[in-house]
Write a protein that holds these residues in place. Structure first.
Motif, PDB file in Angstrom:
ATOM      1  N   LEU A 182       0.805  -1.176  -0.309  1.00 24.38           N
ATOM      2  CA  LEU A 182       0.237  -0.110  -0.401  1.00 24.38           C
ATOM      3  C   LEU A 182       0.602   1.278  -0.074  1.00 24.38           C
ATOM      4  N   LYS A 183       1.713   1.087   1.339  1.00 22.32           N
ATOM      5  CA  LYS A 183       2.734   2.465   1.268  1.00 22.32           C
ATOM      6  C   LYS A 183       3.662   2.556   0.083  1.00 22.32           C
ATOM      7  N   HIS A 184       4.457   1.442  -1.000  1.00 26.41           N
ATOM      8  CA  HIS A 184       5.134   2.018  -1.849  1.00 26.41           C
ATOM      9  C   HIS A 184       4.886   1.526  -3.381  1.00 26.41           C
ATOM     10  N   VAL A 185       3.516   0.737  -3.773  1.00 23.81           N
ATOM     11  CA  VAL A 185       3.161   0.321  -4.717  1.00 23.81           C
ATOM     12  C   VAL A 185       1.583   0.995  -5.021  1.00 23.81           C
ATOM     13  N   TRP A 186       0.736   0.277  -4.597  1.00 24.57           N
ATOM     14  CA  TRP A 186      -0.363   0.589  -4.463  1.00 24.57           C
ATOM     15  C   TRP A 186      -1.111   1.783  -4.271  1.00 24.57           C
ATOM     16  N   GLY A 187      -0.767   2.673  -3.864  1.00 20.46           N
ATOM     17  CA  GLY A 187      -1.497   3.641  -3.056  1.00 20.46           C
ATOM     18  C   GLY A 187      -0.477   5.126  -3.677  1.00 20.46           C
ATOM     19  N   ASP A 188       0.929   4.628  -4.634  1.00 22.17           N
ATOM     20  CA  ASP A 188       1.383   5.524  -5.378  1.00 22.17           C
ATOM     21  C   ASP A 188       1.372   5.776  -6.519  1.00 22.17           C
ATOM     22  N   GLU A 189       1.242   6.793  -6.232  1.00 21.21           N
ATOM     23  CA  GLU A 189       0.377   7.540  -7.753  1.00 21.21           C
ATOM     24  C   GLU A 189       1.579   7.986  -8.856  1.00 21.21           C
ATOM     25  N   ALA A 190       3.071   8.360  -8.600  1.00 24.22           N
ATOM     26  CA  ALA A 190       4.336   8.135  -9.942  1.00 24.22           C
ATOM     27  C   ALA A 190       4.478   6.834  -9.697  1.00 24.22           C
ATOM     28  N   VAL A 191       3.942   5.270  -8.925  1.00 25.37           N
ATOM     29  CA  VAL A 191       3.928   4.475  -9.535  1.00 25.37           C
ATOM     30  C   VAL A 191       2.420   3.693 -10.218  1.00 25.37           C
ATOM     31  N   TYR A 192       1.550   4.164  -9.659  1.00 25.86           N
ATOM     32  CA  TYR A 192       0.086   3.657 -10.192  1.00 25.86           C
ATOM     33  C   TYR A 192       0.069   4.512 -12.078  1.00 25.86           C
ATOM     34  N   LYS A 193       1.158   5.982 -12.088  1.00 24.64           N
ATOM     35  CA  LYS A 193       0.415   5.869 -13.375  1.00 24.64           C
ATOM     36  C   LYS A 193       1.174   5.240 -14.343  1.00 24.64           C
ATOM     37  N   TRP A 194       1.952   4.795 -14.157  1.00 22.17           N
ATOM     38  CA  TRP A 194       2.212   3.218 -15.245  1.00 22.17           C
ATOM     39  C   TRP A 194       1.973   2.228 -15.647  1.00 22.17           C
ATOM     40  N   MET A 195       1.073   1.876 -14.061  1.00 18.30           N
ATOM     41  CA  MET A 195       0.643   0.448 -14.462  1.00 18.30           C
ATOM     42  C   MET A 195      -1.170   0.106 -14.554  1.00 18.30           C
ATOM     43  N   LEU A 196      -1.812  -0.555 -14.934  1.00 15.39           N
ATOM     44  CA  LEU A 196      -2.627  -0.709 -15.855  1.00 15.39           C
ATOM     45  C   LEU A 196      -4.089  -1.043 -14.948  1.00 15.39           C
TER      46      LEU A 196
ATOM     47  N   PHE B 204      10.433 -14.106 -25.657  1.00 12.89           N
ATOM     48  CA  PHE B 204       9.951 -13.782 -24.944  1.00 12.89           C
ATOM     49  C   PHE B 204       9.969 -11.606 -25.366  1.00 12.89           C
ATOM     50  N   ARG B 205       8.338 -11.408 -24.643  1.00 11.89           N
ATOM     51  CA  ARG B 205       8.305 -10.752 -24.828  1.00 11.89           C
ATOM     52  C   ARG B 205       8.149  -9.301 -23.390  1.00 11.89           C
ATOM     53  N   TYR B 206       8.378  -7.659 -23.496  1.00 18.03           N
ATOM     54  CA  TYR B 206       9.047  -7.421 -23.220  1.00 18.03           C
ATOM     55  C   TYR B 206       7.984  -5.639 -23.702  1.00 18.03           C
ATOM     56  N   GLY B 207       7.140  -5.423 -22.707  1.00 11.69           N
ATOM     57  CA  GLY B 207       5.872  -4.104 -23.217  1.00 11.69           C
ATOM     58  C   GLY B 207       6.460  -2.698 -22.345  1.00 11.69           C
ATOM     59  N   TYR B 208       6.302  -1.377 -22.890  1.00 15.26           N
ATOM     60  CA  TYR B 208       6.048  -0.630 -21.806  1.00 15.26           C
ATOM     61  C   TYR B 208       5.417   0.849 -22.389  1.00 15.26           C
ATOM     62  N   PHE B 209       4.888   1.499 -21.422  1.00 16.30           N
ATOM     63  CA  PHE B 209       4.172   2.398 -22.283  1.00 16.30           C
ATOM     64  C   PHE B 209       5.442   3.693 -22.915  1.00 16.30           C
ATOM     65  N   LEU B 210       5.124   4.609 -24.228  1.00 14.25           N
ATOM     66  CA  LEU B 210       6.156   4.658 -24.251  1.00 14.25           C
ATOM     67  C   LEU B 210       6.689   6.099 -24.448  1.00 14.25           C
ATOM     68  N   ASP B 211       5.909   6.613 -23.528  1.00 14.68           N
ATOM     69  CA  ASP B 211       6.234   7.503 -22.233  1.00 14.68           C
ATOM     70  C   ASP B 211       6.835   7.327 -20.995  1.00 14.68           C
ATOM     71  N   ASN B 212       7.293   5.662 -20.595  1.00 14.68           N
ATOM     72  CA  ASN B 212       8.034   5.464 -19.551  1.00 14.68           C
ATOM     73  C   ASN B 212       9.098   5.562 -19.823  1.00 14.68           C
ATOM     74  N   ASP B 213       9.993   6.258 -20.239  1.00 15.42           N
ATOM     75  CA  ASP B 213      11.550   6.567 -20.432  1.00 15.42           C
ATOM     76  C   ASP B 213      12.456   4.968 -19.212  1.00 15.42           C
ATOM     77  N   LYS B 214      11.753   5.084 -18.307  1.00 14.87           N
ATOM     78  CA  LYS B 214      12.813   3.864 -17.441  1.00 14.87           C
ATOM     79  C   LYS B 214      12.712   3.159 -18.166  1.00 14.87           C
ATOM     80  N   SER B 215      10.854   2.102 -18.584  1.00 13.28           N
ATOM     81  CA  SER B 215      11.376   1.005 -18.868  1.00 13.28           C
ATOM     82  C   SER B 215      11.700   0.709 -20.087  1.00 13.28           C
ATOM     83  N   LYS B 216      11.526   2.037 -21.072  1.00 13.64           N
ATOM     84  CA  LYS B 216      12.731   1.621 -21.997  1.00 13.64           C
ATOM     85  C   LYS B 216      14.026   1.619 -21.982  1.00 13.64           C
ATOM     86  N   LYS B 217      14.555   2.392 -21.143  1.00 22.27           N
ATOM     87  CA  LYS B 217      16.277   2.126 -20.872  1.00 22.27           C
ATOM     88  C   LYS B 217      16.797   0.543 -20.234  1.00 22.27           C
TER      89      LYS B 217
END
Length: 184
Positions: free
Chosen positions: A24-38, A126-139
Motif C-alpha cells: 500500500l505504501k510503496h506501490v498500490w497507493g503511490d501515484e508515481a507508480v500506478y500512473k504507469w500501471m494498468l 520473451f516479450r517486454y512491453g512498456y508505455f511509450l512515455d515510460n523512459d525508465k522501462s524503455k531504458k
C-alpha cells in the motif's frame, strides 16, 4: 511453480498477508507508480488487505511475484510473466516503489524473469512491453537488447486513459548468445 527467485539484492517471492502495508505504501497507493500501471490504485488499508488476499490467490498458479528486498524481506514491488502460446512468454507487469527506483532493481527483476522463462520454462521467445512515455522501462528494454517489434494502444479500464505500448522481443538464440555464453 517457482516459489522464490533469488537475485543479488532482491528476491521475487509469493505474497504474504503482512505484505499489504508495504505494498500500500510503496506501490498500490503511490501515484508515481500506478500512473504507469494498468491496475486501479488501492488507497485504503482495508482495500490493501483484500488486494493482498487476491494477489496471494492469483500467485498460487501463476508466475507472479512480489519484489522483496533481500536484506529486510520488505515487499517493494511486483512482477509477473505469462505464457501467451506454447513457448511464448511475456512480462505482464513490473513495478517498483518510487523510493526503490534507480537502484538497479528493475534490471535485476528482468534478469530473473528472463532466466525463469528461458532456462526453467523453455521459452522460445520473451516479450517486454512498456508505455511509450515510460523512459525508465524503455531504458531497461534497451539495456537487455530487446528488439522493437510493434506498437499498440490500450485503454486502462479504471480511468479510460489511452496508453501507447511498445512491444519488444528477445528470442532464445539472442538470450543464449548474450547471457549464457557471457556467463560461461
Amino acid at each position: 511453480m517457482y516459489e522464490v527467485l533469488e537475485g543479488k539484492n532482491i528476491r521475487l517471492r509469493k505474497a504474504r498477508k503482512e505484505d499489504y502495508q508495504s505494498m500500500l505504501k510503496h506501490v498500490w497507493g503511490d501515484e508515481a507508480v500506478y500512473k504507469w500501471m494498468l491496475y486501479q490504485p488501492t488507497l485504503t488499508e482495508e482495500d490493501a488487505i483484500e488486494r493482498c488476499r487476491r494477489s496471494m490467490e492469483f500467485q498460487k498458479d501463476h508466475y507472479a511475484y512480489f519484489v522483496a528486498l533481500k536484506d529486510t524481506d520488505e515487499a517493494v514491488g511486483l512482477c509477473a510473466i505469462k505464457e501467451t502460446a506454447p513457448g511464448h512468454y511475456e512480462e505482464s507487469g513490473i513495478c517498483i516503489g518510487t523510493a526503490f527506483q534507480g537502484k538497479g532493481y528493475g534490471k535485476e527483476i528482468v534478469a530473473l524473469l528472463l532466466k525463469l522463462a528461458f532456462e526453467e520454462l523453455g521459452a522460445e521467445d520473451f516479450r517486454y512491453g512498456y508505455f511509450l512515455d515510460n523512459d525508465k522501462s524503455k531504458k531497461v528494454a534497451k539495456s537487455f537488447g530487446f528488439r522493437y517489434d510493434y506498437t499498440y494502444e490500450l485503454t486502462r479500464t479504471w480511468d479510460g486513459c489511452v496508453k501507447t505500448i511498445e512491444s519488444c522481443i528477445m528470442t532464445r538464440e539472442e538470450y543464449e548468445s548474450k547471457f549464457i555464453i557471457q556467463n560461461s
